[in-house]
Motif scaffolding. Structure first.
Motif, PDB file in Angstrom:
ATOM      1  N   GLU A 307      28.878  11.130  19.776  1.00 52.34           N
ATOM      2  CA  GLU A 307      28.465  11.889  18.598  1.00 52.34           C
ATOM      3  C   GLU A 307      28.336  10.983  17.383  1.00 52.34           C
ATOM      4  O   GLU A 307      29.002   9.951  17.289  1.00 52.34           O
ATOM      5  N   PRO A 308      27.501  11.362  16.422  1.00 49.11           N
ATOM      6  CA  PRO A 308      27.382  10.574  15.186  1.00 49.11           C
ATOM      7  C   PRO A 308      28.719  10.453  14.482  1.00 49.11           C
ATOM      8  O   PRO A 308      29.547  11.359  14.522  1.00 49.11           O
ATOM      9  N   GLN A 309      28.919   9.327  13.818  1.00 44.19           N
ATOM     10  CA  GLN A 309      30.197   9.073  13.163  1.00 44.19           C
ATOM     11  C   GLN A 309      30.531  10.124  12.115  1.00 44.19           C
ATOM     12  O   GLN A 309      31.688  10.440  11.889  1.00 44.19           O
ATOM     13  N   GLN A 310      29.501  10.666  11.441  1.00 48.26           N
ATOM     14  CA  GLN A 310      29.805  11.599  10.369  1.00 48.26           C
ATOM     15  C   GLN A 310      30.370  12.924  10.886  1.00 48.26           C
ATOM     16  O   GLN A 310      31.045  13.639  10.170  1.00 48.26           O
ATOM     17  N   SER A 311      30.106  13.277  12.175  1.00 51.69           N
ATOM     18  CA  SER A 311      30.608  14.537  12.694  1.00 51.69           C
ATOM     19  C   SER A 311      31.973  14.382  13.362  1.00 51.69           C
ATOM     20  O   SER A 311      32.744  15.309  13.405  1.00 51.69           O
ATOM     21  N   ARG A 312      32.236  13.194  13.923  1.00 48.70           N
ATOM     22  CA  ARG A 312      33.524  12.969  14.559  1.00 48.70           C
ATOM     23  C   ARG A 312      33.758  11.470  14.667  1.00 48.70           C
ATOM     24  O   ARG A 312      32.944  10.753  15.253  1.00 48.70           O
ATOM     25  N   PRO A 313      34.869  10.967  14.119  1.00 47.13           N
ATOM     26  CA  PRO A 313      35.136   9.526  14.241  1.00 47.13           C
ATOM     27  C   PRO A 313      35.450   9.157  15.685  1.00 47.13           C
ATOM     28  O   PRO A 313      36.075   9.938  16.409  1.00 47.13           O
ATOM     29  N   TRP A 314      34.978   7.998  16.102  1.00 49.77           N
ATOM     30  CA  TRP A 314      35.338   7.521  17.437  1.00 49.77           C
ATOM     31  C   TRP A 314      36.831   7.270  17.478  1.00 49.77           C
ATOM     32  O   TRP A 314      37.418   6.752  16.522  1.00 49.77           O
ATOM     33  N   CYS A 315      37.469   7.632  18.583  1.00 47.39           N
ATOM     34  CA  CYS A 315      38.887   7.360  18.777  1.00 47.39           C
ATOM     35  C   CYS A 315      39.093   6.775  20.164  1.00 47.39           C
ATOM     36  O   CYS A 315      38.494   7.238  21.141  1.00 47.39           O
TER      37      CYS A 315
END
Length: 464
Positions: A307-315
């Motif tokens: 998903e795009p970074q603005q909707s969910r940060p990568w973890c």
């Protein structure tokens, strides 16, 4: 729960005690495996009631000459498959080509199997695919687990005698920092006592190791100060009010409690494993553990990777979901020759195992081993807040070894990759400690290239 487990125990009590098989292909990897993989069980303990599962991968360079490593992942309760897939093994998930229902592998160019034979063991019992055939055998502790792993190693070598002459290293990371030195002592003492088979024990390797949990955790506040997570003023006040002890706090010491509350506000949103990475609070109330549930797939959490970074940060924790999907697939378990019915579900880190921590400080074992002619490599990711490197340095210094090589940088492709220091004792035992610049808990997952260069040089007796 009882009515579910009783049939399981009755089923597995009738299963054979030991087995091994060669695995030539695995779901998710195209074609035949480019390395030799053997999986199997070794029965240990009374009546072999504990069945320890292992993955053995021969060195891709020279199996008859290269070192033999026994690898233990931490926890206690984290599967060896985690170390194999996310740290030092020859396969890693190809995230760009994987999906929530179809994990895909690619080769790991920095696998330690390029220079070593490695036995990855699911231990203690209840970890990964290891299991017990009786209720009581599921109970273990630091010393009993170490004894079982020593028995495992003896039996494994007797069934694989061609590896008896290979240089043997006992290795692992995180909580295995407590158990590994106990095992090393068992092997060393067994050799001295003439116990068969004689093992060519050369040394041990530990990454981001737990040694004394209370002292390791206590160092989080000084480390937080060193890394600018805690202000000078707050650190000095907390250090003074708490007398440098942030774990065993006097409940009547109001000033200390107030300081620690402010410290908690500074650190509570920091990812313990790597202070620069985002924390995944949405996955579990406990930030340091990913609690697995099949319902996660229904919520499309896997999609969070792309998903795009603005909707969910990568973890980073999202990566581990692929291991759950893959290891719990029936075709995968058949390919790995897992005994059907022995484990209801594979869990990456099983924190519900019946385990007692009966060794509160394993430094005493290192002190014993420092009187031998063994060699040791201890490494720490320098961005690890869970087990800070400064605590590891503290117990190493407490051994009162002779300083041989001063604190100095080492390089990979012209860049500083860490800082190392060398100690010795009576010109026989030597201990190398090194940081891995930018590494987290544990370092090979975050800095695979640098960690591969480190062990390649160290096993070859070259300076880092």
């Amino acid at each position: 729960m009882l009515h579910l487990l009783l049939p399981l125990l009755l089923l597995i009590s009738n299963i054979g005690r030991s087995q091994s098989a060669i695995v030539e292909s695995l779901p998710g990897f195209p074609g035949d495996l480019p390395f030799k993989l053997e999986t199997g069980y070794v029965g240990v303990g009374e009546l072999e009631e504990v069945q320890l599962f292992y993955y053995f991968i021969e060195s891709e360079r020279s199996p008859k000459d290269d070192p033999l490593l026994l690898w233990l992942t931490g926890g206690p309760g984290c599967s060896a498959l985690s170390g194999l897939l996310f740290e030092i093994g020859p396969l890693e998930f190809d995230y760009s080509n994987s999906s929530g229902t179809r994990p895909v592998f690619k080769s790991n160019p920095y696998s330690w199997t390029k220079i070593a034979n490695i036995i990855f063991v699911d231990a203690p019992v209840g970890t990964g695919f290891s299991y017990a055939t009786t209720w009581t055998a599921y109970h273990s502790n630091d010393t009993s687990s170490a004894a079982q792993i020593y028995e495992f190693l003896r039996k494994w070598l007797m069934s694989h005698p061609k590896f008896l002459t290979n240089p043997l290293y006992i290795t692992g990371d995180s909580y295995s920092g407590v158990v590994v030195p106990i095992i090393v002592k068992e092997v060393y003492d067994g050799n001295e006592a003439g116990r068969e088979p004689q093992m060519n024990l050369v040394g041990y390797v530990l990454g981001n190791p737990v040694t004394c949990e209370a002292k390791d955790i206590n160092q989080r506040i000084p480390f937080g100060h060193k890394t600018a997570l805690i202000s000078d003023e707050l650190y000095e006040s907390t250090k003074s009010d708490c007398n440098g002890d942030y774990v065993n706090v006097d409940p009547t010491n109001g000033a200390c409690l107030t300081d620690l509350e402010m410290v908690s506000r500074c650190l509570e949103k920091i990812f313990l494993a790597q202070i620069l990475e985002p924390i995944c609070s949405t996955l579990s109330p406990n930030h340091t553990r990913l609690k697995w549930s099949r319902s996660m797939l229904e919520k499309n959490i896997i999609d969070g990777i792309s998903e795009p970074q603005q909707s969910r940060p990568w973890c980073r924790s999202y990566n581990y979901l692929y291991a759950y999907i893959w290891a719990n697939d029936r075709t995968v378990q058949e390919a790995l020759h897992i005994r059907e019915g022995t484990k209801p579900e594979w869990i990456r880190c099983n924190y519900s195992i019946s385990y007692t921590k009966d060794v509160l400080n394993s430094a005493v074992y290192h002190r014993y081993l420092s009187k031998t002619s063994l060699r040791a490599l201890i490494y720490s990711g320098d961005h690890d807040l869970a087990i800070p490197y400064i605590g590891t340095l503290d117990w190493i210094r407490s051994l009162n070894l002779t300083l041989v090589g001063a604190w100095s940088p080492w390089f990979v492709e012209g860049q500083v990759s860490g800082y190392s220091i060398l100690y010795s004792e009576n010109s026989k035992y030597d201990l190398t400690f090194t940081t891995i610049k930018g590494g987290g808990h544990t370092a090979p997952e975050y800095k695979p290239r640098e960690c591969f260069a480190m062990v390649d040089r160290w096993f070859s007796y070259y300076p880092l």
